[in-house]
Design a protein around this motif. Structure first.
Motif, PDB file in Angstrom:
ATOM      1  N   TYR A  46       0.833  -1.212   0.000  1.00 35.98           N
ATOM      2  CA  TYR A  46       0.000   0.000   0.000  1.00 35.98           C
ATOM      3  C   TYR A  46       0.867   1.262   0.000  1.00 35.98           C
ATOM      4  O   TYR A  46       0.592   2.209  -0.740  1.00 35.98           O
ATOM      5  CB  TYR A  46      -0.944   0.013   1.208  1.00 35.98           C
ATOM      6  CG  TYR A  46      -2.261  -0.653   0.961  1.00 35.98           C
ATOM      7  CD1 TYR A  46      -3.240  -0.048   0.181  1.00 35.98           C
ATOM      8  CD2 TYR A  46      -2.543  -1.893   1.520  1.00 35.98           C
ATOM      9  CE1 TYR A  46      -4.464  -0.656  -0.045  1.00 35.98           C
ATOM     10  CE2 TYR A  46      -3.766  -2.517   1.300  1.00 35.98           C
ATOM     11  CZ  TYR A  46      -4.720  -1.892   0.516  1.00 35.98           C
ATOM     12  OH  TYR A  46      -5.929  -2.500   0.281  1.00 35.98           O
ATOM     13  N   SER A  50       0.989   4.001  -3.007  1.00 34.77           N
ATOM     14  CA  SER A  50       0.742   5.429  -2.741  1.00 34.77           C
ATOM     15  C   SER A  50       1.907   6.280  -3.243  1.00 34.77           C
ATOM     16  O   SER A  50       1.697   7.347  -3.832  1.00 34.77           O
ATOM     17  CB  SER A  50       0.530   5.678  -1.253  1.00 34.77           C
ATOM     18  OG  SER A  50      -0.683   5.112  -0.833  1.00 34.77           O
ATOM     19  N   ASP A  54       1.552   9.114  -6.003  1.00 29.74           N
ATOM     20  CA  ASP A  54       1.946  10.478  -5.644  1.00 29.74           C
ATOM     21  C   ASP A  54       3.042  11.032  -6.546  1.00 29.74           C
ATOM     22  O   ASP A  54       3.155  12.249  -6.721  1.00 29.74           O
ATOM     23  CB  ASP A  54       2.421  10.543  -4.189  1.00 29.74           C
ATOM     24  CG  ASP A  54       1.295  10.316  -3.194  1.00 29.74           C
ATOM     25  OD1 ASP A  54       0.107  10.383  -3.590  1.00 29.74           O
ATOM     26  OD2 ASP A  54       1.608  10.054  -2.011  1.00 29.74           O
ATOM     27  N   LYS A  60      -4.410   5.787  -9.465  1.00 33.19           N
ATOM     28  CA  LYS A  60      -5.379   5.155  -8.572  1.00 33.19           C
ATOM     29  C   LYS A  60      -6.734   5.247  -9.252  1.00 33.19           C
ATOM     30  O   LYS A  60      -7.142   6.311  -9.709  1.00 33.19           O
ATOM     31  CB  LYS A  60      -5.399   5.911  -7.244  1.00 33.19           C
ATOM     32  CG  LYS A  60      -6.238   5.290  -6.175  1.00 33.19           C
ATOM     33  CD  LYS A  60      -6.261   6.202  -4.967  1.00 33.19           C
ATOM     34  CE  LYS A  60      -5.667   5.517  -3.781  1.00 33.19           C
ATOM     35  NZ  LYS A  60      -5.747   6.330  -2.559  1.00 33.19           N
TER      36      LYS A  60
END
Length: 134
Positions: A46, A50, A54, A60
């Motif tokens: 996870y 992310s 980012d 996503k």
């Protein structure tokens, strides 16, 4: 800006996403990467997903059913989710001009500045549509 340390796990996650067209969930990514990194945790997957999102290396894809999928294709494109089987599929559709027109129309009665939009298509995928015809 701090230098980001290279991570073999992150690279494996990124490569897996880029090799897929079916937009896997974090759990599917975890199951795959676990084979090469038996000590990796779901939390690490996870965090790396992310990080990739980012930093513009993954997308996503939140779905109406509450699931979150990930896409290694960071170029602007549209998605379709099957309401029957839940598959998330890229649409082969260049809607750049339509998107610009949609943003212009939406901005006509809005004092802010619209910079883009996200459109998600729903229905039955080819497999489910053909299955229902039989």
């Amino acid at each position: 800006m701090a230098t980001v340390k290279y991570s073999r796990q992150r690279e494996a996650i990124k490569n897996f996403l880029m090799s897929r067209k079916d937009h896997p969930t974090a759990e599917v990514v975890y199951e795959h990467v676990l084979k090469a990194f038996p000590n990796i945790s779901l939390g690490t997957v996870y965090r790396n997903l992310s990080f990739l999102v980012d930093n513009g290396q993954a997308v996503k894809v939140p779905c109406e059913d509450g699931s979150v999928h990930f896409d290694g294709n960071v170029m602007p494109h549209y998605h379709f989710q099957c309401t029957e089987c839940g598959a998330v599929i890229d649409l082969d559709f260049d809607g750049a001009e339509e998107s610009r027109q949609f943003c212009t129309a939406a901005a006509s009665n809005f004092d802010g500045q619209i910079e883009g939009n996200v459109t998600f298509f729903y229905g039955k995928c080819p497999s489910c549509a053909h299955k229902n015809e039989q």
